[in-house]
Design an enzyme around this catalytic site. Structure first.
Site, mmCIF file in Angstrom:
data_model
loop_
_atom_site.group_PDB
_atom_site.id
_atom_site.type_symbol
_atom_site.label_atom_id
_atom_site.label_comp_id
_atom_site.label_asym_id
_atom_site.label_seq_id
_atom_site.Cartn_x
_atom_site.Cartn_y
_atom_site.Cartn_z
ATOM 1 N N ASP A 6 0.845 -1.190 0.000
ATOM 2 C CA ASP A 6 0.000 0.000 0.000
ATOM 3 C C ASP A 6 0.879 1.238 0.000
ATOM 4 O O ASP A 6 1.815 1.360 0.801
ATOM 5 C CB ASP A 6 -0.908 0.005 1.241
ATOM 6 C CG ASP A 6 -1.987 1.063 1.147
ATOM 7 O OD1 ASP A 6 -3.023 0.788 0.527
ATOM 8 O OD2 ASP A 6 -1.784 2.171 1.691
ATOM 9 N N ASN A 24 -1.749 13.729 -3.205
ATOM 10 C CA ASN A 24 -2.675 14.348 -4.161
ATOM 11 C C ASN A 24 -3.096 15.739 -3.704
ATOM 12 O O ASN A 24 -3.166 16.694 -4.501
ATOM 13 C CB ASN A 24 -3.909 13.480 -4.342
ATOM 14 C CG ASN A 24 -3.640 12.241 -5.186
ATOM 15 O OD1 ASN A 24 -2.734 12.239 -6.011
ATOM 16 N ND2 ASN A 24 -4.411 11.196 -4.969
ATOM 17 N N HIS A 51 -2.982 15.557 -8.524
ATOM 18 C CA HIS A 51 -3.163 14.162 -8.949
ATOM 19 C C HIS A 51 -2.106 13.711 -9.946
ATOM 20 O O HIS A 51 -1.834 12.513 -10.049
ATOM 21 C CB HIS A 51 -4.564 13.981 -9.537
ATOM 22 C CG HIS A 51 -5.642 13.985 -8.488
ATOM 23 N ND1 HIS A 51 -6.001 12.853 -7.789
ATOM 24 C CD2 HIS A 51 -6.416 14.981 -7.998
ATOM 25 C CE1 HIS A 51 -6.956 13.136 -6.940
ATOM 26 N NE2 HIS A 51 -7.229 14.434 -7.041
ATOM 27 N N ASP A 79 -0.277 10.174 -9.551
ATOM 28 C CA ASP A 79 -0.143 9.185 -10.617
ATOM 29 C C ASP A 79 1.321 8.806 -10.839
ATOM 30 O O ASP A 79 1.654 7.632 -11.065
ATOM 31 C CB ASP A 79 -0.722 9.728 -11.921
ATOM 32 C CG ASP A 79 -2.241 9.773 -11.910
ATOM 33 O OD1 ASP A 79 -2.846 9.184 -10.987
ATOM 34 O OD2 ASP A 79 -2.820 10.401 -12.817
ATOM 35 N N GLU A 129 -4.286 2.716 -4.643
ATOM 36 C CA GLU A 129 -2.893 2.741 -4.217
ATOM 37 C C GLU A 129 -2.463 1.400 -3.657
ATOM 38 O O GLU A 129 -1.481 1.296 -2.932
ATOM 39 C CB GLU A 129 -2.674 3.836 -3.161
ATOM 40 C CG GLU A 129 -3.432 3.621 -1.881
ATOM 41 C CD GLU A 129 -4.756 4.359 -1.837
ATOM 42 O OE1 GLU A 129 -5.052 4.945 -0.797
ATOM 43 O OE2 GLU A 129 -5.499 4.337 -2.839
#
Length: 266
Positions: free
Chosen positions: A137, A145, A150, A154, A180
């Site tokens: 994770d 973010n 974002h 990414d 994630e």
């Protein structure tokens, strides 16, 4: 089995030049590579898909001058059909592979991961082998973010995917199973080795960072490890134990590796 390189023999000439090579007497052609002691004539036709050669149709005969214009015509039609079949098969394989991949990272998707887990678990049971599962994770993706946008989130997700696939074996399965959340399936890997892999992955992430629009963004991951048959008896319990180990790593402060406990055999 006989293997002829693409730069050797009559088949090599047909492949390289993308043209039919029809030799009436192979004993008088220096390019010929012996395929059988009684071969006297041979014809090689390139198999082409689009602009690229993909193979060669090679036909031999024990007679000299066995292949005339009519034979060339028939074999050309057959070669064209083979080329089309190869092109269709490749297109199907490419479409199927794309359907099993995550668009953002190129890792396998959740669907493929589930199939691979069931398959590898069955194989581990048959052979009495260990199978380890890492649930990974990305820590605090929401914070990344919110702070950097974002695009940065990414980019971090893609970097984690690269770390997961670096130096991995061909038999390992790396997948993105959520926003994630990632999974790494390690066939024939006992718990001690899986923990070492997980710790190395965690450390690599902690030392890594990405540059986005001039910002240097650090990130960490947490990893849960479960192993069949030490901590789980089937695919469902292996996933559950890996998930619980991941939760324990997150609860302990993130940037951690945690292992599922060994189950009782009694």
């Amino acid at each position: 089995d006989l293997v002829i390189a693409v730069d050797q023999g009559l088949s090599g000439a047909a492949f390289r030049d993308r043209r039919i090579v029809n030799v009436t007497d192979v004993t008088k052609d220096d390019r010929y590579v012996l395929t059988a002691p009684d071969v006297r004539s041979e014809i090689a036709l390139p198999l082409v898909t689009g602009e690229a050669p993909v193979g060669v149709l090679l036909v031999s005969s024990t007679r000299t001058a066995a292949f005339g214009p009519d034979d060339e015509h028939v074999l050309t039609l057959f070669a064209d059909e083979l080329s089309a079949a190869i092109a269709n098969a490749r297109a199907y394989d490419a479409q199927r592979e794309a359907a099993l991949r995550d668009d953002r990272t190129g890792l396998y998707n959740h669907r493929y991961f589930r199939e691979a887990l069931e398959r590898e678990l069955a194989r581990a049971e048959r052979h009495g082998a260990a199978l380890s599962l890492l649930f990974i994770d990305l820590d605090d993706l929401k914070g990344i973010n919110d702070r950097y946008g974002h695009e940065a989130g990414d980019a971090v997700i893609q970097r984690v995917a690269k770390l997961m696939t670096r130096d991995r074996r061909r038999t390992d399965v790396a997948a993105r199973i959520g926003g994630e959340e990632f999974a790494l399936l390690l066939p024939e890997t006992p718990q001690a080795d899986a923990l070492a892999i997980a710790e190395r992955l965690r450390a690599d992430a902690a030392l890594d960072a990405i540059d986005v629009s001039g910002e240097r963004i650090a990130f960490t991951i947490s990893v849960g490890v479960a192993t069949f048959p030490d901590s789980a008896r089937d695919a469902s319990s292996l996933r559950r134990e890996a998930d619980m180990a991941l939760y324990a790593a997150k609860r302990a402060g993130r940037d951690r590796v945690a292992a599922a406990p060994r189950r009782s055999r009694g």
